[in-house]
Design a protein around this motif. Structure first.
Motif, PDB file in Angstrom:
ATOM      1  N   UNK A 146     121.027  84.968 -17.527  1.00  0.00           N
ATOM      2  CA  UNK A 146     119.660  84.468 -17.383  1.00  0.00           C
ATOM      3  C   UNK A 146     119.540  83.764 -16.045  1.00  0.00           C
ATOM      4  N   UNK A 147     118.366  83.874 -15.459  1.00  0.00           N
ATOM      5  CA  UNK A 147     118.058  83.190 -14.200  1.00  0.00           C
ATOM      6  C   UNK A 147     117.367  81.870 -14.506  1.00  0.00           C
ATOM      7  N   UNK A 148     117.889  80.797 -13.947  1.00  0.00           N
ATOM      8  CA  UNK A 148     117.398  79.451 -14.219  1.00  0.00           C
ATOM      9  C   UNK A 148     116.668  78.912 -12.993  1.00  0.00           C
ATOM     10  N   UNK A 149     115.478  78.356 -13.227  1.00  0.00           N
ATOM     11  CA  UNK A 149     114.725  77.748 -12.138  1.00  0.00           C
ATOM     12  C   UNK A 149     115.467  76.531 -11.607  1.00  0.00           C
ATOM     13  N   UNK A 150     115.577  76.452 -10.281  1.00  0.00           N
ATOM     14  CA  UNK A 150     116.286  75.316  -9.685  1.00  0.00           C
ATOM     15  C   UNK A 150     115.496  74.019  -9.815  1.00  0.00           C
ATOM     16  N   UNK A 178     101.057  74.263 -23.563  1.00  0.00           N
ATOM     17  CA  UNK A 178     100.617  73.593 -22.338  1.00  0.00           C
ATOM     18  C   UNK A 178     101.552  72.485 -21.888  1.00  0.00           C
ATOM     19  N   UNK A 179     102.186  71.791 -22.826  1.00  0.00           N
ATOM     20  CA  UNK A 179     103.034  70.666 -22.425  1.00  0.00           C
ATOM     21  C   UNK A 179     104.460  71.109 -22.101  1.00  0.00           C
ATOM     22  N   UNK A 180     104.685  72.429 -22.135  1.00  0.00           N
ATOM     23  CA  UNK A 180     105.999  72.973 -21.806  1.00  0.00           C
ATOM     24  C   UNK A 180     105.916  73.817 -20.534  1.00  0.00           C
ATOM     25  N   UNK A 181     107.074  74.138 -19.978  1.00  0.00           N
ATOM     26  CA  UNK A 181     107.135  75.095 -18.876  1.00  0.00           C
ATOM     27  C   UNK A 181     108.352  75.986 -19.072  1.00  0.00           C
ATOM     28  N   UNK A 182     108.230  77.285 -18.762  1.00  0.00           N
ATOM     29  CA  UNK A 182     109.373  78.187 -18.855  1.00  0.00           C
ATOM     30  C   UNK A 182     110.306  77.962 -17.675  1.00  0.00           C
ATOM     31  N   UNK A 183     111.602  77.906 -17.917  1.00  0.00           N
ATOM     32  CA  UNK A 183     112.539  77.589 -16.835  1.00  0.00           C
ATOM     33  C   UNK A 183     113.723  78.545 -16.743  1.00  0.00           C
ATOM     34  N   UNK A 184     113.771  79.550 -17.613  1.00  0.00           N
ATOM     35  CA  UNK A 184     114.847  80.547 -17.520  1.00  0.00           C
ATOM     36  C   UNK A 184     114.337  81.867 -18.077  1.00  0.00           C
ATOM     37  N   UNK A 185     114.794  82.971 -17.465  1.00  0.00           N
ATOM     38  CA  UNK A 185     114.332  84.297 -17.852  1.00  0.00           C
ATOM     39  C   UNK A 185     115.508  85.279 -17.824  1.00  0.00           C
ATOM     40  N   UNK A 186     115.457  86.250 -18.721  1.00  0.00           N
ATOM     41  CA  UNK A 186     116.385  87.371 -18.627  1.00  0.00           C
ATOM     42  C   UNK A 186     115.774  88.430 -17.717  1.00  0.00           C
ATOM     43  N   UNK A 187     116.535  89.453 -17.404  1.00  0.00           N
ATOM     44  CA  UNK A 187     116.107  90.456 -16.425  1.00  0.00           C
ATOM     45  C   UNK A 187     114.833  91.182 -16.851  1.00  0.00           C
ATOM     46  N   UNK A 189     112.304  89.847 -18.331  1.00  0.00           N
ATOM     47  CA  UNK A 189     111.170  88.945 -18.344  1.00  0.00           C
ATOM     48  C   UNK A 189     111.061  88.068 -19.568  1.00  0.00           C
ATOM     49  N   UNK A 190     111.945  88.237 -20.533  1.00  0.00           N
ATOM     50  CA  UNK A 190     111.924  87.383 -21.726  1.00  0.00           C
ATOM     51  C   UNK A 190     112.199  85.933 -21.331  1.00  0.00           C
ATOM     52  N   UNK A 191     111.386  85.009 -21.840  1.00  0.00           N
ATOM     53  CA  UNK A 191     111.603  83.588 -21.599  1.00  0.00           C
ATOM     54  C   UNK A 191     112.851  83.146 -22.347  1.00  0.00           C
ATOM     55  N   UNK A 192     113.824  82.631 -21.633  1.00  0.00           N
ATOM     56  CA  UNK A 192     115.093  82.240 -22.237  1.00  0.00           C
ATOM     57  C   UNK A 192     115.239  80.725 -22.396  1.00  0.00           C
ATOM     58  N   UNK A 193     114.328  79.954 -21.803  1.00  0.00           N
ATOM     59  CA  UNK A 193     114.372  78.497 -21.970  1.00  0.00           C
ATOM     60  C   UNK A 193     113.033  77.896 -21.595  1.00  0.00           C
ATOM     61  N   UNK A 194     112.662  76.835 -22.299  1.00  0.00           N
ATOM     62  CA  UNK A 194     111.487  76.034 -21.952  1.00  0.00           C
ATOM     63  C   UNK A 194     111.884  74.572 -21.990  1.00  0.00           C
ATOM     64  N   UNK A 206     116.533  76.533 -25.714  1.00  0.00           N
ATOM     65  CA  UNK A 206     117.172  77.711 -25.133  1.00  0.00           C
ATOM     66  C   UNK A 206     117.208  78.831 -26.161  1.00  0.00           C
ATOM     67  N   UNK A 207     117.073  80.061 -25.694  1.00  0.00           N
ATOM     68  CA  UNK A 207     116.995  81.203 -26.591  1.00  0.00           C
ATOM     69  C   UNK A 207     118.363  81.681 -27.063  1.00  0.00           C
ATOM     70  N   UNK A 208     119.399  81.351 -26.342  1.00  0.00           N
ATOM     71  CA  UNK A 208     120.743  81.792 -26.725  1.00  0.00           C
ATOM     72  C   UNK A 208     121.406  80.790 -27.670  1.00  0.00           C
ATOM     73  N   UNK A 209     122.669  81.048 -27.998  1.00  0.00           N
ATOM     74  CA  UNK A 209     123.404  80.225 -28.958  1.00  0.00           C
ATOM     75  C   UNK A 209     124.605  79.541 -28.290  1.00  0.00           C
ATOM     76  N   UNK A 210     124.377  78.421 -27.608  1.00  0.00           N
ATOM     77  CA  UNK A 210     125.496  77.726 -26.944  1.00  0.00           C
ATOM     78  C   UNK A 210     126.522  77.187 -27.923  1.00  0.00           C
ATOM     79  N   UNK A 211     126.114  76.930 -29.169  1.00  0.00           N
ATOM     80  CA  UNK A 211     127.074  76.412 -30.159  1.00  0.00           C
ATOM     81  C   UNK A 211     128.160  77.432 -30.496  1.00  0.00           C
ATOM     82  N   UNK A 212     127.879  78.716 -30.219  1.00  0.00           N
ATOM     83  CA  UNK A 212     128.870  79.765 -30.452  1.00  0.00           C
ATOM     84  C   UNK A 212     129.730  80.020 -29.213  1.00  0.00           C
ATOM     85  N   UNK A 213     129.319  79.464 -28.057  1.00  0.00           N
ATOM     86  CA  UNK A 213     129.947  79.817 -26.794  1.00  0.00           C
ATOM     87  C   UNK A 213     130.828  78.746 -26.184  1.00  0.00           C
ATOM     88  N   UNK A 214     130.610  77.476 -26.518  1.00  0.00           N
ATOM     89  CA  UNK A 214     131.173  76.393 -25.712  1.00  0.00           C
ATOM     90  C   UNK A 214     132.692  76.354 -25.675  1.00  0.00           C
TER      91      UNK A 214
END
Length: 234
Positions: A146-150, A178-187, A189-194, A206-214
């Motif tokens: 996913x691409x994350x906004x800097x 309105x009170x959120x902003x998208x900050x990560x996307x997959x290739x 265009x799916x929003x992967x984080x707000x 976040x759209x993924x499962x960090x609890x399975x990855x850490x």
């Protein structure tokens, strides 16, 4: 003092359950995990929020589309009305109180819906040429990037603008509240984080499962550490 982190539990067949990755990640990050059942008494849930320092909205089934003004479409999966009702209340109340909130998979969708946004009921039938977002690989394995906004809290946490993630979902954020902003996307265009647009308090999904990855990707533990750190400051 270790902060108390409420973690919403799944509910099925008269049982509640929570994958170990959630509570072990919170413990590893320095918090005390507290499992929360989908209780119907709002006074009880409100009192619970008084006592905890942060909220983690876990993954699970689809959210009933009635909560964002749509009828169910053929691609909609299982829904759990009791869980929807409890978690939407918890999310809204936590945001009102400026308590730290982290949403994972269903959790990011729940945050968006609770705050006025919508989701794709089924990205496979509602989006053109989506990636495969239900991987057939070990749950810890990163199947796409996913691409994350800097210019985001997420970037400050992970310190990377390209993050490998796993993927186990068929719904995704559509119209962002309105009170959120998208900050990560997959290739595709799916929003992967707000996250909270104002940045006034910790609000991240976040759209993924960090609890399975850490354990295999230590970078993912930083999400839980950030939640616990924010909760410790409350």
């Amino acid at each position: 003092m270790r902060p108390l982190i409420a973690i919403t539990c799944s509910f099925a067949d008269e049982k509640i359950f929570l994958n170990r990755g959630y509570y072990e990640a919170v413990e590893k990050a320095g918090g005390i995990p507290v499992g929360v059942a989908p209780l119907r008494d709002k006074d009880v849930l409100s009192n619970l929020l008084d006592r905890v320092d942060g909220l983690l909205l876990s993954g699970g089934p689809d959210v009933d589309p009635r909560h964002f003004g749509e009828n169910p479409r053929p691609g909609l999966g299982e829904v759990n009305p009791l869980r929807d009702e409890a978690e939407i209340f918890l999310c809204r109340e936590a945001v009102k109180r400026r308590k730290p909130v982290l949403g994972i998979c269903r959790g990011v969708q729940l945050i968006n819906i609770a705050l006025g946004g919508t989701v794709y009921q089924d990205i496979g039938s509602e989006m053109e040429k989506p990636l495969k977002h239900r991987q057939e690989a070990p749950r810890w394995y990163a199947s796409h990037d996913v691409n994350v906004s800097k210019d985001s809290l997420l970037y400050r946490i992970l310190e990377s603008d390209l993050v490998p993630v796993n993927s186990f979902h068929h719904q995704a954020v559509k119209d962002v509240a309105e009170i959120l902003k998208p900050v990560a996307f997959s290739q595709d265009g799916v929003v992967e984080a707000v996250e909270g647009a104002s940045g006034e308090f910790f609000l991240l999904g976040v759209q993924w499962h960090p609890e399975e990855m850490w354990r295999e990707y230590p970078l993912q533990l930083k999400l839980f550490e950030a939640l616990v750190d924010a909760a410790r400051m409350k």
